[in-house]
Enzyme design. Structure first.
Site, PDB file in Angstrom:
ATOM      1  N   ASP A 203      40.737  49.345   0.574  1.00 12.76           N
ATOM      2  CA  ASP A 203      39.536  48.525   0.356  1.00 12.76           C
ATOM      3  C   ASP A 203      38.258  49.374   0.458  1.00 12.76           C
ATOM      4  OD1 ASP A 203      37.473  46.664   0.564  1.00 12.76           O
ATOM      5  OD2 ASP A 203      38.294  45.646   2.333  1.00 12.76           O
ATOM      6  N   HIS A 373      25.895  36.804  10.886  1.00 13.02           N
ATOM      7  CA  HIS A 373      26.961  37.103   9.937  1.00 13.02           C
ATOM      8  C   HIS A 373      27.506  38.502  10.194  1.00 13.02           C
ATOM      9  CE1 HIS A 373      29.339  37.144   6.332  1.00 13.02           C
ATOM     10  NE2 HIS A 373      28.786  38.274   5.958  1.00 13.02           N
ATOM     11  N   HIS A 377      34.856  43.333   5.767  1.00 13.04           N
ATOM     12  CA  HIS A 377      35.406  44.583   5.241  1.00 13.04           C
ATOM     13  C   HIS A 377      35.080  45.771   6.151  1.00 13.04           C
ATOM     14  CE1 HIS A 377      36.409  42.734   1.328  1.00 13.04           C
ATOM     15  NE2 HIS A 377      35.329  42.008   1.553  1.00 13.04           N
ATOM     16  N   ASP A 452      35.672  29.079 -20.175  1.00 12.73           N
ATOM     17  CA  ASP A 452      34.523  28.194 -20.339  1.00 12.73           C
ATOM     18  C   ASP A 452      35.072  26.795 -20.554  1.00 12.73           C
ATOM     19  OD1 ASP A 452      32.219  26.849 -20.942  1.00 12.73           O
ATOM     20  OD2 ASP A 452      31.723  27.988 -22.738  1.00 12.73           O
TER      21      ASP A 452
END
Ligand SMILES: [Zn+2]
Ligand SMILES: [Zn+2]
Ligand SMILES: [Zn+2]
Ligand SMILES: [Zn+2]
Lengths: 564, 564
Positions: A203, A373, A377, A452
């Site tokens: 990651d 917050h 990660h 869409d």
């Protein structure tokens, strides 16, 4: 092949191939396909949200062409965790190939909701896995390893192949004091490292950020302080619906301060329900109340947990800010906490919501200084720990834009991995690994398919180009009927415009435009030009020139000429 | 009125009124009008850049309705500095009322370029002022005071009125070690404070940021370190064209390291020329070279200064990133520095440019860790110093969104200014000041006028709504001719679509649509419905329903029915 040091019998040394179908050079629509001999499996199947230039597009999914071509080889899909960028395209994939799906309990709980909406839940083959479980995928196998992330039940994978072990971290951080469950299973990663790991895919989201990501628990401490500061006011907290641990901490703080909790926003209600059902959220009886009856309680006895932390236009918090929420009216008695950082691109919409809330007199906590917050990660120091304990022979940074992948590469070089053992790959590239080599061996179809409404892939570059043209300069439709025999104008030309100028205030321009078109049509008739394409092109060109001279704008011009 | 303590004769105590025509609840299009008795003058006349929802709009200017109504009273326009958000709308204003303009030399230098483009330079009455100069505006006067900012020659104003002195900081920071010229004239602000200041209007841009804004000089130190690190590579630095001091520091570093300098980007070339002409930029002979001949020099002997620090799509740096620059091809031999922070809303475009440059193999310096940018606006500690030395009776935070104005208010309260002596105003509001009071006394027309190409104000909410509709779902034009007598279809219906779906891949849908329209038209003919509006509405409604059911999209439908 006859290398005596190799302990793997030569016949089993089939190379493993990795196909990147999404998640490189973007944060979104993660999808990776592994192949060895006749066996294939997929890790994750996520979606991405449209860029600003994809006008009218709802979401973006990976191109499944290569998967469909190989449907007979695919043994299953394994999922790392329940974020949209990892599971969001799964319904679209399963409609094409209904292979078994493996994921942890919460991940599959979220998947079930999606498949139900798409009407394909009853056909799906969902299999719950737990950390430590091994799923056989033909000649390969996949072992789940517990990691920390901003959603519970996230796992990494150790993929055993005849060429060696490949470790895929999935999205992760190292949280030594998680809210629920264990710290990331670093011991298992270390064991694998000792055994020998052929390649690591890790990651890269926070590879630009030095230091460590703080523990989720630190947010709880901020909540505690802020609940005190809120005093007599109602508390409204916006966060990501999928961050179950964040929601748990809000509930804990509410219980501690004797407040009831109401939930607002469709996805928040959904996740809270699933979280409670599956035991990921523990809420004492009587704490949750319906938002409809919230007004029965005094302001200082309630908390509202809501969606909208990214300023999304239709979200609950944005509706509150715009006085457009059916149940909640905000004012000076509200203490609002936005427990999230704006995802790049959302800064302006979040700022707009903050401004509007403040205009209502609300106090809004949104800065970093309060630590409301933390990221899900790993930052640079954590990434280095992962590299250091897994000790891979080869390294492929994933889950990031070019700048993130690049920084992650620099970190890996700093850890002593030789430059030629690191690969920054791309969507569509095929990477082949043998026990001693890593190389790009080709490309396959990969890219983005636009969704869409009900249409999957029916909006492409031409449609988008037209939308952009219409969006920027609007439209002029020129209508005329001409006589089939003589070519002379029988009725019109009329002009209809949309998104160009106020016609009422531009009558002179419109009259000049009509005169011009009439002249062009008459000229064509005189010269006996009867080819439709030619006539339309002349109308388009001459009118375009007039409009540009007069307005410096270039609306789309649609000449509609009927023969009668 | 008979208050004996007052030293101002009662007859002169005409209240002063402040009209906010822009710059509140936004960062952009600053424009403030002062009135006292029969005299008025304007401070700044800026523009704003369009929001994402203003499709196709080029720029946004203030509404001049109130100014035009009072054109006989207006004695002039004074300008604080040469940024677009302070001078950008001036050409549009002067086309309406050609009043005298007062500004410092660089500010007027930049204004001249604009007026020339608009073809009104020869008529304009431009007057150069220097710090310390006083301009009489009827019964009021305006004194210019030197401040630091991210463009040279910025000034604040001390506005003397019969009701007292009003200080307007303009955009400012406190830079104790500026690159050129003096530190902000704090002594003058302090003198005014000692005399007694009725009201302060101060820059709120950075009111959210604690601490101090660093000196522009600190960026020079970073450049020095980075020029060393660049070694044999070509250096490309992107920054704001108007930041003349930043450009000076790049040139200084280039001279120090023996590199030639080339300039890329229209606005950068323009500002460098004006800066050199007026003596704000000092460039030793032979340092500047034309970008056309840059390739004659080895990579390690050149620097390119370029526009594009915000990732603007048409800018020089973006073109380099997209391999679309006619003169500069970037690659692994380039060391690129983005000397700016993304303005909120531009994070994604800047990130995109960084990613693309990295794909070419360039090293890109863009993080905050290198301090390659400092702000031009005061942070909290500087704002407190300004409040503390000016000691205004009344305080009006300006130049900010609601969240900035609000934070600035909190700072002022913390400095001991009573809450009822602080006003967060709004565009269109009229604030009246007497020696002892500040209150809102009414509103005047104010808002945003959109400029699209040559059109000023001809794009309004209806045009934008249509553009948005077209952008999101595209367009369907339905064409048919019907017999004037019977009402039956003579030709068509035909369907033309743009931005909706690929017609070739949706033939069935289009056929169904045509059948539906034919049925509607025949039904109208049968029932003798001959009213155009009714027929078109039925076509629109029925077709819209069909398309939504089949695609979940709602394109704009334009029925064009001709009688023959
Ligand atoms: Zn995730
Ligand atoms: Zn992810
Ligand atoms: Zn400025
Ligand atoms: Zn400004």
């Amino acid at each position: 092949k006859q290398d005596k040091r190799s302990r793997i019998p030569a016949k089993d040394q089939k190379p493993v191939r990795i196909y990147y179908l999404g998640g490189l050079n973007e944060i979104g629509k993660n999808m990776t396909l592994f192949e060895c001999g006749d066996d294939m499996f997929i890790v994750d199947c996520g979606l991405a949200f449209p860029d600003d230039d994809m006008l009218g597009v709802d979401l973006v999914i990976p191109d499944f062409t290569f998967v469909e071509r190989n449907k007979d080889k695919i043994r299953g899909v394994v999922l790392t965790h329940g974020h949209e960028d990892h599971i969001g395209s799964l319904p679209y994939l399963l409609k094409q190939i209904n292979v078994p799906v493996y994921g942890t309990r919460l991940t599959l709980g979220l998947v079930e909701g999606k498949l139900r909406e798409h009407g394909i839940l009853n056909k799906a083959k969902l299999n719950v896995i737990h950390p430590g479980d091994v799923v056989q995928m033909g000649c390969m196998s996949v072992e789940a390893i517990h990691v920390n992330h901003s959603i519970p039940d996230a796992v990494a994978f150790a993929i055993r192949t005849p060429s060696g072990t490949i470790v895929m971290t999935g999205d992760f951080k190292i949280d030594c004091t998680p809210i629920q469950g264990e710290m990331i299973d670093l011991a298992r990663f270390a064991e694998l490292g000792k055994e020998g790991v052929l390649a690591l895919m890790a990651d890269s989201t926070n590879a630009e950020r030095p230091g460590y990501t703080k523990s989720e628990r630190s947010v709880g401490e901020s909540f505690d302080a802020l609940f005190k500061k809120a005093e007599h006011r109602r508390i409204i907290i916006a966060t990501f619906a999928s961050n179950v641990h964040r929601v748990q901490q809000i509930i804990d703080a509410a219980v501690h301060y004797g407040r009831k909790v109401a939930v607002s926003g469709r996805s928040m209600v959904n996740v809270v329900n699933i979280g409670m059902e599956l035991g990921y959220l523990s809420v004492p009886d009587g704490v949750l109340v319906d938002i409809d009856v919230l007004n029965r309680y005094p302001k200082d006895q309630v908390v509202i947990i809501t969606t909208g932390s990214q300023g999304e236009p239709m979200s609950a918090l944005t509706r509150m800010a715009m006085s457009d929420h059916r149940k909640v009216v905000v004012g000076p008695d509200d203490y609002i906490i936005i427990s999230a950082n704006p995802i790049p691109g959302n800064e302006k919409t979040v700022g707009h919501v903050v401004n509007e809330l403040m205009k209502h007199g609300c106090e809004v906590v949104y800065e970093k200084m309060y630590e409301v917050h933390v990221s899900g990660h790993a930052c640079q120091e954590e990434l280095k720990i992962m590299l250091g304990i897994v000790k891979p022979k080869f390294f492929i940074p994933v889950h990031g834009e070019q700048k993130h992948l690049h920084k992650h590469m620099v970190l890996a070089k700093g850890m002593g991995i030789p430059a030629d053992h690191i690969l920054i790959s791309e969507i569509g590239k095929v990477v082949e690994l043998t026990p001693n080599s890593m190389k790009v061996v080709g490309t396959v179809p990969a890219g983005r398919v636009l969704v869409d409404g009900l249409g999957v892939g029916d909006v492409g570059s031409i449609v988008l180009r037209d939308r952009k043209h219409l969006a920027e300069d609007g439209l002029i439709v020129v209508v005329a009927s001409i006589d089939a025999e003589s070519g002379f104008v029988v009725s019109g030309p009329d002009i209809v415009s949309r998104g160009f100028v106020y016609v009422r205030e531009s009558e002179m321009l419109m009259d000049d435009a009509k005169r011009l078109v009439r002249r062009v049509l008459e000229d064509c008739a005189d010269k006996n030009v009867r080819e439709w394409g030619t006539i339309k092109n002349r109308v388009r060109e001459d009118l375009s020139r007039l409009l540009y001279e007069r307005t410096k704008r270039s609306p789309m011009i649609l000449p509609i000429i009927m023969e009668v």
